[in-house]
Design an enzyme around this catalytic site. Structure first.
Site, PDB file in Angstrom:
ATOM      1  N   LYS A 199      52.152  19.288   7.745  1.00  0.00           N
ATOM      2  CA  LYS A 199      51.223  18.616   6.831  1.00  0.00           C
ATOM      3  C   LYS A 199      51.976  17.931   5.701  1.00  0.00           C
ATOM      4  CE  LYS A 199      47.153  21.582   7.536  1.00  0.00           C
ATOM      5  NZ  LYS A 199      47.732  22.556   8.488  1.00  0.00           N
ATOM      6  N   HIS A 251      50.250  26.707   9.258  1.00  0.00           N
ATOM      7  CA  HIS A 251      49.113  26.011   8.650  1.00  0.00           C
ATOM      8  C   HIS A 251      49.550  25.325   7.362  1.00  0.00           C
ATOM      9  CE1 HIS A 251      44.958  25.030   7.922  1.00  0.00           C
ATOM     10  NE2 HIS A 251      44.972  25.659   6.759  1.00  0.00           N
ATOM     11  N   GLU A 290      50.248  33.175   4.203  1.00  0.00           N
ATOM     12  CA  GLU A 290      50.606  32.912   5.597  1.00  0.00           C
ATOM     13  C   GLU A 290      51.993  33.462   5.932  1.00  0.00           C
ATOM     14  OE1 GLU A 290      50.801  29.361   8.957  1.00  0.00           O
ATOM     15  OE2 GLU A 290      50.493  28.819   6.855  1.00  0.00           O
ATOM     16  N   CYS A 339      38.811  23.618   8.718  1.00  0.00           N
ATOM     17  CA  CYS A 339      40.162  23.142   9.060  1.00  0.00           C
ATOM     18  C   CYS A 339      40.657  23.645  10.412  1.00  0.00           C
ATOM     19  CB  CYS A 339      41.148  23.563   7.981  1.00  0.00           C
ATOM     20  SG  CYS A 339      40.625  23.141   6.318  1.00  0.00           S
TER      21      CYS A 339
END
Length: 416
Positions: free
Chosen positions: A338, A306, A317, A167
């Site tokens: 995302k 992310h 994270e 990724c």
């Protein structure tokens, strides 16, 4: 010792699930719009696919590239080459190959390469009873095909490299171009990544890991909910993004528009587990990017996280961000886009870097969509919710954290 040469971002291009241009895509990000829809696929003698996904349904490779060129490419290369040509035009660079470009190169990322080509070959052999596959199968499917096509189409004679780091692939590709320009090895690099991961077998593999979010035609758009208490998992997507990176003085001399400065790059390994992320490894990558860019935590106003909407990954994270920024964490704006464009695997890093650069350029950052109920484990930062954040943005980070424990952080600075 002379100071390293500065690096300017002068061109941006993408192929995205909304189907529009750069301005349309970023506008939709700012408004919190989702490109995720229910994706279904029927295959003879196999269980049908039905998952939320972000697809570039309106992408016409023949129209974008010409039928002959498109025929020689897997879909991931078609997406990537179209994005690179778009970034080239956005940078105001000349058509044709008359001018020597031996110090201009390509740095590209893809996690899976031409999986659709290989799956098509298996279908022809095993289901359709063919004895041979296309003689183009190797050059269609190879992971460096997109980078090679970009180099050929634009006449770029310096390094042409492809990075496959799950990724983080395109983020690594962007980062590895930075020292090439700083050192003088290259004056200009076309960087980015592309992915077409919605083959039957790839989707089934991700389903088997139990990390994909479910949904139906009604709920698919809000299936990816990073940092939310009720998050279910990630949503796969396809697409491509490209950036033109250029030595600063070279860009100024030709009168280029400069979106932002690419200031720093950090890359670390968790060296602990293939799929469980490490807050320590992520924090080290953020600190490294800051140091490389000559920045401190006081300079950062926005982080494109992310944020994949997995149960385990999101709080780790946020813990990493809190560990780096300390008492200032609550003032640092964070969003996970995302939630709108899905997880494009190897292309995600560049898509999010483009969003980060445009946020600095416009002084407006997008929200995390559908974050209505913040998980208590994800508190401690300034989550952007409900709409975009407007205000002066001086510098920003873009985080990409991959399976295998590979962490990459890109640091950008607004043009002063």
């Amino acid at each position: 010792m002379a100071s390293p040469r500065r690096v300017a971002v002068t061109g941006l291009g993408l192929v995205n699930p909304f189907g529009g241009d750069l301005a349309d895509f970023f506008g939709r990000m700012l408004r919190g719009e989702s490109a995720i829809r229910l994706y279904t696929r029927e295959e003879a003698a196999l269980r049908p696919l039905s998952i939320p996904a972000a697809r570039c349904e309106n992408f016409d490779a023949a129209a974008a590239l010409g039928p002959s060129l498109a025929y020689t490419m897997d879909r991931y290369s078609q997406l990537g080459t179209a994005a690179a040509l778009s970034a080239w035009r956005d940078a105001g660079l000349p058509d044709g190959k008359d001018t020597p470009r031996d110090d201009w190169g390509v740095s590209w990322g893809t996690a899976l390469g031409g999986t659709l080509t290989f799956e098509g070959g298996y279908i022809e052999l095993l289901r359709n009873g063919r004895e041979r596959v296309s003689p183009l199968s190797v050059v269609l499917g190879m992971s460096n095909a997109a980078a090679s096509h970009i180099s050929i189409q634009l006449g770029l004679g310096a390094s042409c490299a492809t990075y496959t780091v799950a990724c983080a692939s395109s983020a690594v590709a962007i980062g590895e171009a930075l020292p090439k320009i700083r050192s003088g090895e290259a004056n200009l690099m076309v960087v980015g990544g592309s992915e077409a991961p919605l083959s039957y077998a790839v989707v089934r593999a991700w389903e088997a890991m139990r990390v994909l979010a479910g949904g139906d035609a009604t709920s698919a758009a809000r299936a990816c909910r990073p940092f939310s208490t009720d998050r279910q998992g990630l949503v796969l997507g396809e697409g491509a993004g490209a950036m033109v990176l250029e030595e600063w003085d070279h860009a100024v001399r030709r009168g280029a528009r400069i979106y932002a400065e690419f200031a720093g790059f950090g890359s670390t390994s968790d060296h602990s587990h293939l799929v469980r992320p490490s807050a320590d490894g992520q924090a080290r990558a953020m600190r490294m990017a800051l140091e490389d860019g000559g920045m401190t935590t006081e300079d950062i106003d926005y982080i494109n996280a992310h944020g994949t909407a997995t149960r385990e990954g999101d709080p780790i994270e946020i813990a990493a961000i809190r560990g780096v920024f300390g008492e200032r964490s609550g003032a640092v704006a964070v969003s996970a886009t995302k939630s709108m464009h899905g997880h494009m695997l190897g292309a995600t890093g560049v898509i999010e870097a483009i969003i980060t650069v445009l946020s600095l350029h416009s002084n407006e950052a997008p929200p995390t969509a559908y974050l209505d109920d913040l998980d208590r484990e994800c508190t401690g930062v300034r989550h952007i919710t409900g709409g975009s954040l407007q205000g002066s943005l001086r510098a920003a980070l873009s985080n990409s954290f991959a399976f295998g424990g590979s962490n990459t952080v890109l640091a950008f600075r607004a043009v002063q």
